[in-house]
Scaffold this motif. Structure first.
Motif: not given
Length: 640
Positions: A364-370, A450-453, A458-465
């Protein structure tokens, strides 16, 4: 006391109390809260803060730069929101002092599921704690002090009862003006009631929601004529009016305006005069209606930006006190939010394997950080949680450097706590045979979700990464240690022995002296000592052994001075702890016969296996999870 007696006692305590005007003025002399504004009463309900000197706690000192911070028990469960809460309390503090904030709308701005509504609910709950005084029968809960003129009566009231003149700025409502005429100007005929604000009864607390251009007008705020009363009264008679608008109900209290900027602009106009001048006009031709309350609004950033960019709204923009409520950016605090949500659900007693909530919080925190420059985002997340990385990541920057680079909008995007909790709900219910959660199922559920959302590619790749690059490898390391420590019965003793031996050998090696083992009588010269030290250092890939040995010995000598001459714990020095763990667990093949769930070759292996599972269960896993996690760990090890 049982629940029914408790209810009865509370009902009696919250009942209205009636008194005369003279008794009320005498009370004002004894108790300043009798004429306190809504902001003063809110401040009293919030209570005094606990002062925390962050110099005494290393992780807090890194986050708050050694400052003394305030923590409010009334907001104890608002984890990671110290800044937002402090700004909210500052608003009430300044408003209570009669400063510009008393004329402003308190506006909570933040992303969806960030905690805006929770703060609003807590403020409404707190508002109910302190009573206020109003004229009996007044449909707008007006203050008895509205009967007095600030110019003519102010000096007398201040001298006789200690009531400051600023508290006499209320206008008299049209209802009270009509009663005054009926009483022939005798204000002693008015009675005063002590009332407690109530969410249920809509006494001094109200909620307004936006409609659309077609079905909402200002009556939702200011009330309108009650057509049933027109049979007995003229349309512009104050007694024909229904004081049902949000501003009428919330006088001397709090009006919550949900998603305020979704409302048509014409609907918001009464808020301007209500907050700035302390009164507003109804829909009919009688006089102004008093308002001495707090307007609390909240909405998402998209509505705020659209409203702010329209130059026609400048009058509003100047009257808004913005408090940003971003997502939590500290892993440990985010975990506390999940623990609280789980505690309040039927999952409270379900098994949650160690590391599950931490992994969800980290994601969660990783997705919120710049994304930082020249540094790992994972290191940034650790620094934001108050960790010191000087021994493990020399490229990591300080908390303030990361903050300055990220700007003021960090935490206003990413996945919400609500989304995270829905993921955890699925994880707990993933296995059809037991309600329990573990990190392996969490990673699987997260990837599917993440796939279903259907996030942008680019964001999907980042999140799965984040899952594959940071969470999975670190969890493999964590569960490896869990398995290995459960395998080694005397794990800590074993680690301490290696530590003590390493320190002794290093000390003699530095002094260029021979070492005689007191138990075996064996003598080690400098080359033999070096060989023994390398056995421990090589598995950890120590690049500069000489400096490393000097550093460790110096650390231990300093630590002994504060530890009655004894060596410190082997886990006390991060660098050496990692080295010892790598030494202890370099030969994982020994573990396989014990941790695998295949048929055992001997009764001894079977006994060891049962002991291992028992120790894992004692750490907080179910038997089924032990099998799943061991198999996952062995599979990951084989593929790496």
């Amino acid at each position: 006391m049982d629940a029914i007696s408790n209810f009865a006692a509370r009902y009696v305590r919250l009942r209205e109390e009636e008194m005369s005007i003279d008794e009320y003025l005498a009370l004002c002399q004894r108790d300043p809260m009798a004429y306190g504004s809504s902001a003063e009463r809110m401040l009293a309900a919030i209570g005094e803060p606990e002062m925390v000197d962050t110099r005494n706690e290393p992780h807090l000192s890194r986050l708050f730069a050694n400052k003394v911070i305030r923590r409010y028990p009334a907001f104890a469960e608002f984890y990671g929101m110290e800044d937002a809460i402090e700004q909210v309390v500052s608003f009430f503090r300044h408003a209570a002092q009669g400063l510009e904030e008393r004329k402003q709308i308190l506006y909570l701005l933040g992303p969806v599921g960030g905690g805006k509504s929770s703060i609003a609910e807590r403020l409404k709950h707190l508002m109910q704690k302190v009573p206020f005084y109003a004229l009996k029968g007044s449909p707008v809960n007006e203050s008895p002090l509205g009967l007095f003129d600030v110019t003519e009566d102010g000096p007398v009231l201040e001298e006789q009862f200690g009531i400051p003149r600023r508290c006499l700025q209320h206008v008299l409502s049209p209802w009270a003006v009509k009663r005054l005429e009926e009483y022939g100007g005798d204000i002693r005929q008015f009675r005063v009631v002590k009332r407690y604000p109530s969410i249920l009864k809509q006494v001094a607390i109200a909620k307004t929601e936006p409609g659309d251009e077609n079905n909402q007008d200002i009556s939702s705020l200011v009330g309108k004529v009650d057509i049933r009363k027109l049979e007995n009264f003229a349309q512009d008679d104050t007694d024909a009016y229904s004081y049902s608008g949000g501003l009428c109900l919330a006088n001397q209290g709090l009006l919550e305006f949900v998603e305020m900027f979704k409302a048509p602009i014409k609907v918001l106009h009464p808020l301007l005069t209500a907050t700035q001048e302390g009164n507003y006009k109804g829909t009919e031709g009688f006089g102004a209606i008093p308002f001495d309350g707090i307007v609390l609004a909240h909405s998402n950033e998209s509505e705020w930006k659209a409203f702010r960019n329209n130059r026609n709204n400048e009058a509003f923009l100047d009257r808004i006190y913005i408090v940003k409520v971003p997502y939590c950016l500290r892993v440990s605090e985010e975990m506390k939010i999940y623990e609280k949500l789980i505690r309040e659900s039927s999952l409270a007693k379900a098994v949650c394997a160690p590391g599950t909530l931490k992994m969800m919080a980290q994601f969660s925190v990783l997705t919120r950080l710049k994304e930082p420059e020249n540094s790992s985002i994972f290191s940034k997340m650790q620094v934001y949680d108050g960790e010191s990385l000087k021994d493990t990541d020399p490229r990591a920057k300080s908390y303030q450097e990361y903050r300055d680079y990220a700007g003021v909008d960090e935490g206003m995007s990413g996945i919400s706590t609500r989304f995270a909790f829905k993921i955890l709900s699925k994880v707990f219910n993933y296995d059809s045979t037991e309600v329990a959660a573990n990190p392996v199922h969490l990673m699987y559920v997260l990837e599917r979700q993440i796939e279903r959302e259907q996030f942008p590619a680019e964001l999907e790749t980042k999140y799965t990464g984040y899952i594959k690059e940071y969470l999975s490898p670190r969890y493999a390391e964590f569960i490896g240690k869990e398995i290995q420590t459960a395998y080694l019965e005397s794990y800590s003793e074993y680690g301490q022995n290696i530590f003590d031996r390493y320190v002794t050998y290093a000390d003699y090696w530095i002094q260029d002296s021979e070492y005689r083992d007191t138990d075996t009588g064996e003598v080690f010269d400098r080359n033999a000592l070096n060989a023994e030290l390398e056995k421990i250092e090589k598995p950890a890939g120590i690049a500069n052994p000489k400096d490393f040995r000097n550093e460790i010995v110096n650390f231990v000598l300093r630590a002994r001075a504060n530890n009655q001459g004894k060596n410190p714990s082997w886990t006390s020095y991060e660098k050496l702890r990692l080295v010892i763990e790598k030494k202890m667990f370099s030969n994982t093949e020994e573990l396989l016969p014990v941790i695998s769930f295949n048929a055992k070759a001997s009764a001894e292996d079977a006994r060891k296996h049962e002991d291992f599972v028992t120790r894992m269960v004692a750490k907080g896993y179910t038997s089924k999870q032990v099998r799943l996690l061991c198999e996952w760990y062995l599979r990951v090890r084989k593929s790496s």
